[in-house]
Design a protein around this motif. Structure first.
Motif, PDB file in Angstrom:
ATOM      1  N   UNK A   1       7.448   7.081  -9.894  1.00 49.54           N
ATOM      2  CA  UNK A   1       8.057   6.369  -8.770  1.00 49.54           C
ATOM      3  C   UNK A   1       6.936   5.850  -7.878  1.00 49.54           C
ATOM      4  N   UNK A   2       7.168   4.683  -7.301  1.00 50.52           N
ATOM      5  CA  UNK A   2       6.107   4.056  -6.510  1.00 50.52           C
ATOM      6  C   UNK A   2       6.710   3.147  -5.452  1.00 50.52           C
ATOM      7  N   UNK A   3       6.058   3.125  -4.297  1.00 51.43           N
ATOM      8  CA  UNK A   3       6.388   2.166  -3.243  1.00 51.43           C
ATOM      9  C   UNK A   3       5.097   1.439  -2.880  1.00 51.43           C
ATOM     10  N   UNK A   4       5.143   0.110  -2.939  1.00 52.67           N
ATOM     11  CA  UNK A   4       3.951  -0.692  -2.644  1.00 52.67           C
ATOM     12  C   UNK A   4       4.324  -1.811  -1.697  1.00 52.67           C
ATOM     13  N   UNK A   5       3.515  -1.971  -0.653  1.00 43.87           N
ATOM     14  CA  UNK A   5       3.744  -3.073   0.297  1.00 43.87           C
ATOM     15  C   UNK A   5       2.507  -3.962   0.335  1.00 43.87           C
ATOM     16  N   UNK A   6       2.733  -5.261   0.290  1.00 46.63           N
ATOM     17  CA  UNK A   6       1.654  -6.253   0.345  1.00 46.63           C
ATOM     18  C   UNK A   6       1.876  -7.162   1.541  1.00 46.63           C
ATOM     19  N   UNK A   7       0.843  -7.294   2.358  1.00 44.13           N
ATOM     20  CA  UNK A   7       0.877  -8.225   3.490  1.00 44.13           C
ATOM     21  C   UNK A   7      -0.176  -9.298   3.257  1.00 44.13           C
ATOM     22  N   UNK A   8       0.234 -10.547   3.297  1.00 42.22           N
ATOM     23  CA  UNK A   8      -0.674 -11.671   3.069  1.00 42.22           C
ATOM     24  C   UNK A   8      -1.183 -12.199   4.406  1.00 42.22           C
ATOM     25  N   UNK A   9      -2.512 -12.218   4.558  1.00 46.24           N
ATOM     26  CA  UNK A   9      -3.107 -12.769   5.781  1.00 46.24           C
ATOM     27  C   UNK A   9      -3.141 -14.291   5.708  1.00 46.24           C
ATOM     28  N   UNK A  10      -3.738 -14.791   4.649  1.00 50.71           N
ATOM     29  CA  UNK A  10      -3.812 -16.216   4.364  1.00 50.71           C
ATOM     30  C   UNK A  10      -4.090 -16.347   2.872  1.00 50.71           C
ATOM     31  N   UNK A  11      -4.376 -17.544   2.424  1.00 51.61           N
ATOM     32  CA  UNK A  11      -4.555 -17.758   0.988  1.00 51.61           C
ATOM     33  C   UNK A  11      -5.609 -16.824   0.426  1.00 51.61           C
ATOM     34  N   UNK A  12      -5.237 -16.113  -0.654  1.00 50.99           N
ATOM     35  CA  UNK A  12      -6.128 -15.213  -1.372  1.00 50.99           C
ATOM     36  C   UNK A  12      -6.675 -14.088  -0.491  1.00 50.99           C
ATOM     37  N   UNK A  13      -5.921 -13.730   0.536  1.00 51.76           N
ATOM     38  CA  UNK A  13      -6.330 -12.639   1.433  1.00 51.76           C
ATOM     39  C   UNK A  13      -5.111 -11.770   1.716  1.00 51.76           C
ATOM     40  N   UNK A  14      -5.262 -10.456   1.501  1.00 46.72           N
ATOM     41  CA  UNK A  14      -4.096  -9.598   1.621  1.00 46.72           C
ATOM     42  C   UNK A  14      -4.491  -8.151   1.903  1.00 46.72           C
ATOM     43  N   UNK A  15      -3.481  -7.378   2.283  1.00 41.91           N
ATOM     44  CA  UNK A  15      -3.583  -5.932   2.435  1.00 41.91           C
ATOM     45  C   UNK A  15      -2.503  -5.304   1.569  1.00 41.91           C
ATOM     46  N   UNK A  16      -2.874  -4.299   0.762  1.00 40.66           N
ATOM     47  CA  UNK A  16      -1.924  -3.604  -0.110  1.00 40.66           C
ATOM     48  C   UNK A  16      -1.961  -2.118   0.218  1.00 40.66           C
ATOM     49  N   UNK A  17      -0.779  -1.544   0.423  1.00 41.84           N
ATOM     50  CA  UNK A  17      -0.633  -0.103   0.637  1.00 41.84           C
ATOM     51  C   UNK A  17       0.383   0.416  -0.368  1.00 41.84           C
TER      52      UNK A  17
END
Length: 963
Positions: free
Chosen positions: A778-794
């Motif tokens: 089981x997994x929970x993943x959140x991705x936040x995109x700052x701008x093109x080709x830039x992101x934060x993944x938790x």
């Protein structure tokens, strides 16, 4: 010169008085620089003045010459001339007066020097030297005496006969004998002959001739028609032949002095008239294809034949720009190419193309550009720096660990590795090649996708922890020929070549590569009491060869690959003799034909393939013999046929897939452990695998919510085991720049023939009673995109593994595989940050922490609690030079003896770019930059507790793309 020519004391007195009254001594050198050189020049000048006033002319001359050498000054030059005049050396005086007149901008100041020249001229002889062309160097008598200046030149000499030599680059020297008479100027006029070679040019048809014409210029032809003979300066020249109705012909030739060079070109007739298409774009460097063939990079001016053409522009991180054009004769059409940034697409999650945010799994994409910039050469190079992934090398095979779990010596048998959608895990061991046994290099790879989580619902057996999808370049795309090679400081070498041809309807590509390694030196503490004192030289030598072919024609395609790899194993596993050659050879090949038809919302895919794997081990076994050991052998392998039919229906925000797959396997295993010609183990077996699967993806709330569900029912293996593998994913986009994935699924891994018969084959007993391994994740993943080709993944994740298959020690000699009774539970979290800039620079940092718990301590061997990485790229000179590197941290790993191995901090640094020609690429760098001394734990098959990993190495590579 006699006293009547005023060279005696009377003449010197007149000069001295004149200087004292207002000539030499009254002049100072202007400040040239505020440093010691200027100070010394000034001091020399003043001392020269004082010496001159004292009529010590020789000493004054030395001071003036030194001052002028330190800081050139026209006033000093004037004083040098006056001093030479005082000494009666009128030829030198004339030369320096002439230099002064040339340098002095003030007309009134020049008058005195001109007056003195007129006084001197009747007493000296002059040579007036001119040349055609001007600017030639002048020598008297011999060249080794040094040049006297450049033409036009008026040279003062003593009366006599002189040999005057005139020299100019690209011309033959001219030598003239001249008589110099006092009071007269002898005139020498030299016309230099150009050094040339003959160029004989012929063509079919007749054509106008241009030499060294810059592209786009309107220079006239040097000859209106061929055939013609030209005289050209020696060196390299570009010959261009232009004839109506034909494509220009080009030839790059070298003309040699006094030699004849011939050029004979047959010009290609233009099939149809042409027109021009101009592509302007603010996105520079995007690849331009016309009818599927590469034609350059944006911005571009395309000369196309009259008629219909399909133009496509591709840029990494951008959607494909497409335009159908109808080119008219001599027309000029302008397009502004607007590249729209899009999310990358992947296929590894569900075997269907979809965007990263829509893929129902945790996916990381490594692009071709990153592979090149960071100096990666193998699959394991690529993935070891990816979030949650770590690597091991037991010097037999490399293996990949996922989220803290990797059993030693099991060679990536819980990950499915696919090449262009074709599963590469073999059916003997169930393992996947990820080093040179997968490919000698990665130059033909377009991208690599790392998919975490159970994948059996879409791939069947093997996709236990996830999937690694290796996507190669499409046939028909790319440079017609691309070739290169690399060298490593450890004695490694690699050469490769790729050829491709085609258009948008059909294409073919072939690829070949060869890798050789001399091996490295190793020291193993556990064998220090042996005959080698624990040392082995070049014990891990390796060679690998790979060939592939890909073809497509409309809806049909074919892929084929063959890899041969030979590896010497220095670590003495399986009770073999340390220091003696242990050779492992693997051959892996496949061929797959595929038909894909799309009609409206229905997509139908059918494929059939043939696979083969052969493994041979030559073993130095301690069973006596004249050298204290015998060379045994063990071979195993298999071949299998696979067929699959898959149908996908799309519409109304939904994509439903239904499919079936079947495969027929023949496996074999045999061993001769004492070279007596009798098989100690010999078995063959056949079995059939079959499965049906279905999946459905539904978009809801305007694509804010996406639900993906899949299930696969399978019957497999010699033991006719069965399994059902479901996977469910909910993807929610709570805001425009972020999305969350909730994933749960089950996967299985079937026991391989190698594991089932490993022990019983030698004892004659019953095969192992092994059941498939299973895992729930089981997994929970959140991705936040700052701008093109830039992101934060938790992300946070957890899994439970049941019936883990492990290698256990039955006795001092025999080992066998068994299922553990204890479950293995893992839990952890990951974080990743990636930032990119418009100029192509980027960096990413990732950290993963995992807890592996089990009542069976063996299950934790080689697990890693913490894995981190930092990667980045910085363009220094655009595409011509860039700097890339990574730093990877692996935490300590438990060993069999209860001691942890040391943590590892390994990194790489590479410079790469394109040479100005844009066809030659290079990269050079260092791996294991810190030369970190680190090791990995071993399994019970090894006598030592840990195996050292690769030392620091330097790599260099060149690649040339032929037009």
């Amino acid at each position: 010169m006699s006293s009547s020519s005023m060279r005696g004391p009377a003449w010197a007195l007149v000069v001295a008085v004149s200087l004292a009254l207002g000539g030499v001594a009254s002049v100072r050198i202007p400040e040239a620089r505020a440093d010691s050189t200027a100070d010394e020049a000034d001091a020399r000048f003043l001392r020269g003045n004082q010496l001159f006033k004292s009529a010590r002319y020789d000493e004054a001359l030395v001071e003036f010459l030194t001052s002028n050498r330190l800081v050139r000054n026209r006033n000093v030059i004037f004083n040098i001339a006056r001093t030479y005049e005082a000494l009666g050396r009128l030829e030198e005086a004339y030369r320096y007066y002439a230099d002064y007149i040339r340098d002095e901008p003030n007309r009134s100041e020049r008058a005195e020097a001109q007056r003195r020249l007129r006084l001197i001229e009747p007493q000296i002889a002059l040579l007036s030297i001119e040349s055609d062309p001007p600017g030639a160097s002048v020598y008297l008598e011999r060249k080794d005496l040094g040049g006297r200046g450049e033409t036009p030149l008026l040279l003062a000499v003593t009366p006599g006969t002189y040999k005057v030599i005139v020299e100019a680059k690209g011309y033959r020297d001219a030598a003239t004998t001249a008589e110099a008479v006092r009071g007269r100027a002898a005139e020498i006029r030299s016309k230099l002959s150009l050094i040339v070679g003959k160029l004989v040019i012929a063509s079919r048809p007749r054509a106008a001739v241009y030499i060294d014409r810059a592209a786009g210029t309107a220079a006239p032809p040097v000859a209106l028609s061929t055939p013609t003979v030209l005289e050209l300066p020696p060196g390299r020249h570009e010959v261009e032949l232009v004839a109506p109705g034909h494509r220009p012909g080009h030839s790059n030739i070298i003309v040699q002095a006094g030699m004849e060079t011939r050029v004979d070109l047959a010009l290609e007739e233009r099939a149809v008239p042409t027109g021009t298409v101009v592509l302007a774009s603010q996105t520079a460097g995007a690849l331009v294809l016309v009818d599927g063939v590469e034609r350059g990079f944006t911005p571009a001016v395309l000369d196309l034949s009259v008629g219909a053409h399909a133009i496509e522009v591709r840029g990494e991180g951008y959607g494909r720009w497409r335009q159908d054009v109808d080119v008219g004769q001599d027309s000029r059409v302008f397009y502004q190419v607007e590249m729209v940034e899009v999310e990358p697409e992947v296929t590894g999650a569900t075997r269907a193309q979809q965007s990263l945010s829509e893929a129902p799994a945790s996916v990381t994409l490594v692009t071709r550009d990153e592979i090149w910039r960071l100096g990666y050469q193998t699959v394991i190079d690529v993935v070891r720096g990816v979030r949650g992934i770590y690597a091991s090398d037991d010097q037999t095979y490399e293996s990949i660990g996922v989220r803290g779990f990797s059993r030693p010596g099991e060679s990536t048998n819980r990950l499915l590795v696919a090449q262009d959608g074709h599963a590469m895990n073999n059916d003997t061991f169930g393992s996947a090649a990820v080093g040179r046994d997968f490919a000698a290099d990665l130059d033909d790879v377009s991208r690599i996708e790392i998919v975490r989580g159970p994948g059996s619902a879409f791939y069947g057996p093997g996709a236990f922890f996830g999937v690694i999808e290796v996507v190669t370049e499409e046939p028909g795309y790319g440079p017609p020929v691309r070739a290169g090679g690399s060298l490593g400081s450890d004695g490694t070498g690699l050469v490769f070549a790729r050829g491709t041809a085609g258009d948008r309807r059909a294409g073919v590509s072939v690829y070949a590569s060869v890798y050789e390694s001399d091996g490295s030196a190793f020291h193993v503490n556990e064998f220090e009491d042996g005959p080698t004192a624990g040392d082995v030289i070049d014990g891990d030598a390796e060679s690998a060869q790979r060939g592939t072919v890909r073809a497509r024609f409309g809806e049909l395609s074919f892929d084929g690959s063959l890899v041969h790899r030979r590896k010497f194993v220095p670590t003495a596993p399986y009770l073999t003799v340390f220091g003696e050659p242990f050779r492992m050879t693997d051959v892996r090949g496949y061929g797959e034909a595929r038909w894909q038809h799309r009609r409206g919302p229905l997509d139908v895919t059918a494929r059939a393939s043939y696979d083969r794997h052969d493994n041979e081990a030559l073993l130095p076994l301690p069973f006596g013999g004249p050298d204290g050991f015998v060379r045994g052998s063990a071979t195993q392998g298999g071949q299998w046929l696979t067929s699959e039919l898959r149908m996908t229906l799309e519409g109304l925000g939904q994509r439903f897939t239904l499919g079936a797959e079947g495969s027929a396997h023949d496996t074999r295993q045999d061993a001769d452990l004492n070279t007596d010609g009798m098989k100690d183990f010999d078995r063959e077996a056949s079995f059939v695998n079959g499965s049906v699967y279905a999946s459905d993806e539904v978009a809801m709330l305007g694509d804010r919510v996406r639900l993906s569900a899949g299930v696969r029912a399978e019957r497999f293996g010699e033991q006719k085991d069965s399994a059902v593998s479901p996977r469910l994913a909910l993807i929610v986009r709570p805001y425009d720049s972020g999305y969350t994935k909730l994933i749960v699924g089950r996967a299985f891994r079937a026991p391989s023939p190698y594991e089932i018969y490993y022990f019983s084959g030698f004892t004659g007993g019953e095969p192992e009673s092994l059941v498939p391994e299973t895992i729930w994740t089981a997994e929970v993943e959140h991705t936040h995109t700052f701008w093109s080709r830039s992101h934060l993944v938790l992300s946070v994740f957890g899994s439970r593994i049941a019936h883990l298959i492990t290698l256990s020690q039955e006795s001092a000699i025999f080992l066998h595989f068994q299922n553990t009774a204890e479950d293995v539970v893992t839990a952890g979290g990951e974080v990743e940050v990636r930032l990119g800039a418009k100029n192509g620079a980027w960096w990413s940092a990732a950290m993963s922490g995992t807890s592996v718990r089990s009542d069976n301590d063996d299950a934790r061997i080689n697990s890693v609690a913490a894995v981190g990485s930092f990667r980045g790229y910085l363009p220094l000179l655009g595409d011509r030079l860039g700097l890339a590197g990574d730093v990877i941290y692996n935490g300590p790993r438990p060993r069999r003896d209860g001691v942890d191995s040391n943590a590892a901090l390994i990194g790489r640094l590479f410079l790469s770019g394109r040479m100005p020609s844009a066809r030659l690429l290079y990269r050079i760098g260092i791996t294991n930059l810190l030369d970190w001394d680190w090791s990995i734990p071993t399994s019970v098959a090894n006598q030592q507790q840990q195996i050292p990993q690769q030392d620091r190495m330097v790599h260099a590579q060149l690649v040339y793309e032929f037009e």
